[in-house]
Scaffold this active site. Structure first.
Site, PDB file in Angstrom:
ATOM      1  N   ASP A  85       6.595 -11.430  -4.942  1.00  0.00           N
ATOM      2  CA  ASP A  85       6.564 -13.308  -5.584  1.00  0.00           C
ATOM      3  C   ASP A  85       5.167 -13.318  -6.254  1.00  0.00           C
ATOM      4  O   ASP A  85       4.520 -12.695  -7.117  1.00  0.00           O
ATOM      5  CB  ASP A  85       6.592 -13.792  -3.923  1.00  0.00           C
ATOM      6  CG  ASP A  85       5.364 -13.136  -3.439  1.00  0.00           C
ATOM      7  OD1 ASP A  85       4.141 -12.896  -4.016  1.00  0.00           O
ATOM      8  OD2 ASP A  85       3.974 -14.027  -2.292  1.00  0.00           O
ATOM      9  N   HIS A 129       2.412 -11.154  -4.903  1.00  0.00           N
ATOM     10  CA  HIS A 129       2.315  -9.664  -3.925  1.00  0.00           C
ATOM     11  C   HIS A 129       3.533  -9.339  -4.887  1.00  0.00           C
ATOM     12  O   HIS A 129       4.420  -8.893  -5.052  1.00  0.00           O
ATOM     13  CB  HIS A 129       2.691 -10.831  -2.704  1.00  0.00           C
ATOM     14  CG  HIS A 129       1.016 -11.377  -2.006  1.00  0.00           C
ATOM     15  ND1 HIS A 129       1.727 -12.517  -2.276  1.00  0.00           N
ATOM     16  CD2 HIS A 129       0.560 -10.947  -1.497  1.00  0.00           C
ATOM     17  CE1 HIS A 129       0.591 -12.962  -1.613  1.00  0.00           C
ATOM     18  NE2 HIS A 129       0.020 -12.606  -1.711  1.00  0.00           N
ATOM     19  N   SER A 163      -4.421 -11.512   1.788  1.00  0.00           N
ATOM     20  CA  SER A 163      -2.572 -11.140   1.765  1.00  0.00           C
ATOM     21  C   SER A 163      -2.089 -11.023   1.651  1.00  0.00           C
ATOM     22  O   SER A 163      -1.103  -9.947   1.976  1.00  0.00           O
ATOM     23  CB  SER A 163      -2.426 -12.951   1.078  1.00  0.00           C
ATOM     24  OG  SER A 163      -2.715 -12.614  -0.188  1.00  0.00           O
TER      25      SER A 163
END
Length: 365
Positions: free
Chosen positions: A326, A329, A36
């Protein structure tokens, strides 16, 4: 020839040479593999919970709409593309990746994946790394059909690669739950040995498929992300066990990359010390213009580290003041700091050389 005219001619030649060195990669393809941290939208095309396709993701993009990136704006591959003088690579699963867009490269990354196939099983339908490599094979077939065998091979051999793996093998596997299957199967040092044995096979395969310049990032400071602070920290300090895991993994990954370069007789794999890059702003956020490196901009619970970032989450007003977007990240601003180390970092960040040096060297080949 008049001396002034001669001097002018020499200056023109020098400027032309310097210009070629400063932007050597306009036509250089870029390929991205991993999780991600580098996924730019592949998971949008999958039935999975590991998606960033709803607000407030993408709030700082021109459209202010989510793009599939786990970011408020751009992520590391996007910013690297800026430095390459190229448009961002498209997700491999995007229907827009065709024609001339194939020449730019492709992003094969998928949120939730790890080095091991059982990492991220809770997300169900994600593109595990072996499948990402299969997609790269398919991409090359499409490329050969478009520009021919020799030109396709040349494009791939001259391309820049980025691969980011490993973090999920700890946070979403070994440490996901107390007494996880992998933690009962392996001690931490043995687990690190095991995943690096598997990673070496992945990197070798990437070389077999034509990769000749690959940036390989270690894991960041796993114990310092808001999600782990919320679960493991009583005082806001980074979790020492996850930090130990990252340290063990990164130091041994560096050795693996050196071994592979020796085996191939070239500096194929460039070690990017993501742990040190991130720890700079984690330990001293104010020096980089952040007000916090503990609390996520978007989330809920302690440190905004619990659950997903959604429209119901707490949301900071000024993303430039937050190191983390978040629970897991970095914000776009933090990503830009990391990429600045990629470009110009000393050997403690980039080994055996930084990306600016690579681009200048490769331009002269």
């Amino acid at each position: 020839m008049d001396e002034a005219l001669l001097l002018f001619s020499v200056v023109v030649v020098i400027v032309a040479v310097l210009a070629s060195l400063s932007s050597p990669s306009e036509a250089r393809a870029f390929f991205v593999f991993g999780d991600s941290l580098v996924d730019n939208g592949n998971n949008n095309f999958l039935a999975t919970t590991a998606r960033a396709d709803s607000p407030p993701y993408g709030i700082d993009t021109p459209s202010q709409q989510p793009t599939g990136r786990f970011s408020n704006g751009l992520n590391i591959p996007d910013i690297l593309s800026e430095h390459l003088g190229a448009e961002p690579t498209l997700p491999y699963l995007s229907p827009d990746l065709q024609g001339e867009r194939l020449l730019v490269g492709a992003n094969f990354a998928s949120a939730g994946i790890g080095i091991l196939n059982d990492t991220g099983i809770q997300f169900i339908n994600i593109i595990r790394i072996n499948r990402q490599l299969q997609h790269f094979e398919e991409y090359q077939e499409r490329l050969r059909a478009m520009i021919g065998q020799s030109q396709a091979q040349k494009l791939v051999n001259q391309a820049l690669f980025l691969i980011t793996l490993g973090g999920n093998d700890f946070v979403n596997n070994y440490y996901l739950i107390p007494f996880s299957v992998r933690s009962r199967q392996f001690s931490l040092p043995d687990y690190v040995d095991y995943i690096l044995f598997e990673y070496k096979k992945i990197l070798t395969r990437l070389h077999e498929m034509g990769g000749r310049r690959a940036l390989v990032t270690g894991t960041g400071p796993l114990g310092c992300v808001p999600a782990e602070l919320a679960l493991r920290s009583l005082d806001g300090e980074c979790d020492p066990e996850l930090q130990r895991a990252a340290s063990l993994f990164n130091s041994q990954l560096f050795q693996v990359l050196q071994e592979l370069n020796t085996q191939f007789g070239a500096d194929v794999f460039i070690s990017a010390n993501a742990f040190r890059m991130h720890m700079n702003y984690v330990t001293n956020p104010e020096a980089f213009g952040f007000t916090t490196s503990r609390i996520a901009c978007c989330g809920q619970g302690p440190y905004n580290g619990l659950g997903l970032c959604t429209v119901a989450s707490n949301l900071c007003e000024d993303r430039s003041k937050y190191a983390f977007w978040d629970a897991f990240h970095p914000s776009e601003k933090a990503c830009r700091i990391v990429v600045s180390h990629f470009m110009d970092g000393s050997s403690e960040y980039m080994n055996p050389m930084n990306l600016s040096t690579i681009l200048a060297m490769d331009a002269m080949i």
